[in-house]
Design a protein around this motif. Structure first.
Motif, short mmCIF file in Angstrom:
data_model
loop_
_atom_site.label_atom_id
_atom_site.label_comp_id
_atom_site.label_asym_id
_atom_site.label_seq_id
_atom_site.Cartn_x
_atom_site.Cartn_y
_atom_site.Cartn_z
N ARG A 158 127.39 15.16 68.17
CA ARG A 158 126.29 15.12 69.40
C ARG A 158 126.42 16.29 69.92
O ARG A 158 127.49 16.81 70.28
CB ARG A 158 126.90 13.95 70.37
N VAL A 159 125.32 17.24 70.08
CA VAL A 159 125.35 18.59 70.48
C VAL A 159 124.39 18.62 71.77
O VAL A 159 123.32 18.12 71.95
CB VAL A 159 124.65 19.59 69.52
N ARG A 160 124.92 19.18 72.87
CA ARG A 160 124.26 19.67 74.00
C ARG A 160 124.35 21.28 74.35
O ARG A 160 125.48 21.58 74.37
CB ARG A 160 124.83 19.06 75.14
N TYR A 161 123.20 21.78 74.60
CA TYR A 161 123.17 23.20 75.18
C TYR A 161 123.06 23.17 76.49
O TYR A 161 121.94 22.69 77.05
CB TYR A 161 122.03 23.94 74.33
N LYS A 162 123.96 24.17 77.09
CA LYS A 162 123.85 23.99 78.41
C LYS A 162 123.62 25.65 78.95
O LYS A 162 124.87 26.35 78.68
CB LYS A 162 125.08 23.17 79.21
N HIS A 163 122.98 26.20 79.70
CA HIS A 163 122.85 27.41 79.93
C HIS A 163 122.15 27.84 81.35
O HIS A 163 120.96 26.92 81.53
CB HIS A 163 122.03 28.09 78.70
N VAL B 240 130.69 29.45 74.21
CA VAL B 240 131.73 28.48 74.48
C VAL B 240 131.46 27.29 73.90
O VAL B 240 130.52 26.55 74.38
CB VAL B 240 131.82 28.68 76.07
N PHE B 241 132.34 26.66 72.94
CA PHE B 241 132.27 25.51 72.56
C PHE B 241 133.22 24.47 73.36
O PHE B 241 134.19 24.48 73.65
CB PHE B 241 132.69 25.36 71.24
N GLU B 242 132.65 23.46 74.06
CA GLU B 242 133.18 22.26 74.65
C GLU B 242 133.42 21.17 73.81
O GLU B 242 132.41 20.57 73.50
CB GLU B 242 132.71 22.02 76.03
N LEU B 243 134.53 20.87 73.46
CA LEU B 243 134.63 20.08 72.25
C LEU B 243 135.63 18.92 72.61
O LEU B 243 136.47 18.73 73.45
CB LEU B 243 135.68 20.57 71.11
N ARG C 13 144.28 37.53 70.96
CA ARG C 13 144.08 37.29 72.51
C ARG C 13 142.59 36.68 72.28
O ARG C 13 141.71 37.16 71.42
CB ARG C 13 143.84 38.78 73.21
N PRO C 14 142.29 35.57 72.83
CA PRO C 14 141.03 34.91 72.94
C PRO C 14 139.83 35.53 73.44
O PRO C 14 140.22 36.25 74.60
CB PRO C 14 141.26 33.49 73.54
N LEU C 15 138.75 35.64 73.06
CA LEU C 15 137.73 36.35 73.78
C LEU C 15 137.45 35.61 75.35
O LEU C 15 137.77 34.65 75.65
CB LEU C 15 136.26 35.84 73.22
N PRO C 16 137.13 36.65 76.09
CA PRO C 16 136.90 36.09 77.71
C PRO C 16 135.88 35.30 77.84
O PRO C 16 134.69 35.53 77.20
CB PRO C 16 136.81 37.61 78.19
N ASP C 17 135.97 34.41 78.77
CA ASP C 17 134.80 33.35 79.16
C ASP C 17 134.25 33.84 80.43
O ASP C 17 134.98 34.66 81.14
CB ASP C 17 135.46 31.96 79.32
N ALA C 18 133.00 33.64 80.66
CA ALA C 18 132.20 34.04 81.61
C ALA C 18 131.16 33.01 81.91
O ALA C 18 130.62 32.20 81.44
CB ALA C 18 131.68 35.42 81.70
N ALA C 19 130.81 32.98 83.32
CA ALA C 19 129.80 31.72 83.80
C ALA C 19 128.37 32.11 83.11
O ALA C 19 127.69 30.95 82.84
CB ALA C 19 129.56 31.93 85.26
N GLN C 20 128.07 33.20 82.72
CA GLN C 20 126.77 33.36 82.05
C GLN C 20 126.74 33.04 80.58
O GLN C 20 125.74 33.07 79.99
CB GLN C 20 126.24 34.83 82.30
N ASN C 21 128.06 32.80 79.99
CA ASN C 21 127.91 32.45 78.51
C ASN C 21 127.28 31.12 78.30
O ASN C 21 127.46 30.23 79.27
CB ASN C 21 129.44 32.43 78.22
N LEU C 22 126.75 30.99 77.12
CA LEU C 22 126.13 29.76 76.74
C LEU C 22 127.23 28.89 76.42
O LEU C 22 128.04 29.32 75.49
CB LEU C 22 124.98 30.15 75.33
N ARG C 23 127.18 27.59 76.89
CA ARG C 23 127.77 26.68 76.60
C ARG C 23 127.25 25.43 75.68
O ARG C 23 126.47 25.14 76.00
CB ARG C 23 128.35 26.01 78.01
N VAL C 24 128.10 25.16 74.54
CA VAL C 24 127.64 24.12 73.64
C VAL C 24 128.44 23.02 73.56
O VAL C 24 129.68 23.39 73.04
CB VAL C 24 127.21 24.79 72.51
N HIS C 25 128.11 22.09 74.24
CA HIS C 25 129.17 20.72 74.37
C HIS C 25 129.09 20.10 72.95
O HIS C 25 127.84 19.43 72.57
CB HIS C 25 128.75 19.88 75.50
#
Length: 320
Positions: free
Chosen positions: A119-124, A145-148, A98-110
């Motif tokens: 190319r790396v972008r941190y969005k938080h 959360v990696f956005e790939l 089962r994948p880990l749950p996602d939430a709005a407050q999680n750090l997102r790394v594109h």
């Protein structure tokens, strides 16, 4: 026997703790390793059982095994036991898959794969994105959360000790939810053949304690104080700023090439292939294709070595 021991020792010497699925530092990789070990142990037990049955059958006196006894063996060992064992393994493995749950407050790394760098972008928390390249920093104990995606061709994002592989496809965004549980410096790679320098496309993964990560994030959002001088003038005169941003991707540069804002703090040059020394940086500026065949960065073979060293020294000193 001695040769076998030497071969095994040589193979084990090739294992490492910074790029190995056998040295996990994330929940998903640790769960996968546990599942793998259970399945391997189970397979070994089954194989030994088959060998034991074979030996007993060969050594059994003539007439001891009749048709009815053989059918019972087939029923139990070929149907009932495998069904029970596989069902038990499935029930045990499903929660681990089962994948880990996602939430709005999680750090997102594109992360965007390009030939042949990252190319790396941190969005938080609604803050402006922090732009970086060829290096990923994550906090221990927090869900990431990696956005790939990819810009040119299909790549594959893989950090062996953290989680499984995920394809990076142009025009599509895939999501990989992970959580690191041990601080350290690790390595990620591209696991999909993407061109001449596919094997030369790596990146550092730095798992940090939460407080240290927060401090790094806050510091990195502040543009470094860049000194002016010969290196800065040569950087602009050579047109380097047409492709490379020097302000965290917020202004300046077209975004064609990797962001160089904090180049002086990075552990590698050229996406994990060289130590970021002044000598290596100057050589990469003059002839990037020697170290990375197929790279889209133009060569500056006509640039005097002294000028390339001046630019490299300025990037190293002013990019901290």
């Amino acid at each position: 026997m001695r040769k076998s021991i030497i071969v095994c020792a040589a193979l084990l010497a090739g294992c490492n703790n910074h790029q190995s699925a056998l040295a996990p530092f994330g929940l998903e990789a640790r769960s996968t390793l546990t599942m793998t070990m259970v399945l391997v142990i189970g397979a070994v037990i089954i194989a030994l059982g088959v060998v034991a049955v074979f030996v007993l059958a060969v050594r059994a006196p003539e007439g001891r095994l009749d048709h009815a006894g053989g059918m019972r063996m087939v029923l139990w060992l070929g149907a009932i036991v495998p069904t029970v064992v596989l069902t038990a393994l499935l029930v045990w493995a499903l929660p681990a898959m089962r994948p880990l749950p996602d939430a709005a407050q999680n750090l997102r790394v594109h992360v965007e794969g390009e030939q042949f760098w990252w190319r790396v972008r941190y969005k938080h928390q609604g803050q402006p994105p922090l732009i970086s390249a060829n290096e990923v920093r994550i906090p221990v104990g927090r869900t990431i959360v990696f956005e790939l995606t990819a810009t040119d061709v299909i790549h594959s994002f893989w950090i062996p000790g953290l989680a499984g592989k995920m394809d990076m496809i142009p025009g599509r965004t895939n999501y990989l939810v992970v959580k690191a549980d041990k601080a350290g410096i690790y390595r990620g790679v591209c696991a999909e053949f993407c061109g001449l320098s596919h094997a030369l496309m790596a990146f550092d993964v730095i798992a940090m304690e939460p407080a240290a990560f927060d401090a790094w994030l806050a510091t990195s959002r502040e543009p470094p104080i860049r000194t002016q001088g010969r290196g800065a003038a040569l950087f602009a005169a050579s047109g380097c700023n047409a492709c490379h941003s020097l302000n965290g991707g917020q202004s300046g540069g077209s975004g064609i090439g990797p962001d160089l804002t904090h180049f002086g703090t990075r552990r590698t040059l050229g996406a994990g292939i060289l130590a970021p020394t002044v000598e290596n940086t100057a050589a990469f500026i003059r002839d990037p294709h020697k170290s990375k065949p197929g790279a889209r960065m133009p060569s500056y073979a006509a640039m005097p070595e002294a000028d390339a060293r001046a630019i490299a020294r300025w990037l190293k000193e002013a990019g901290r």
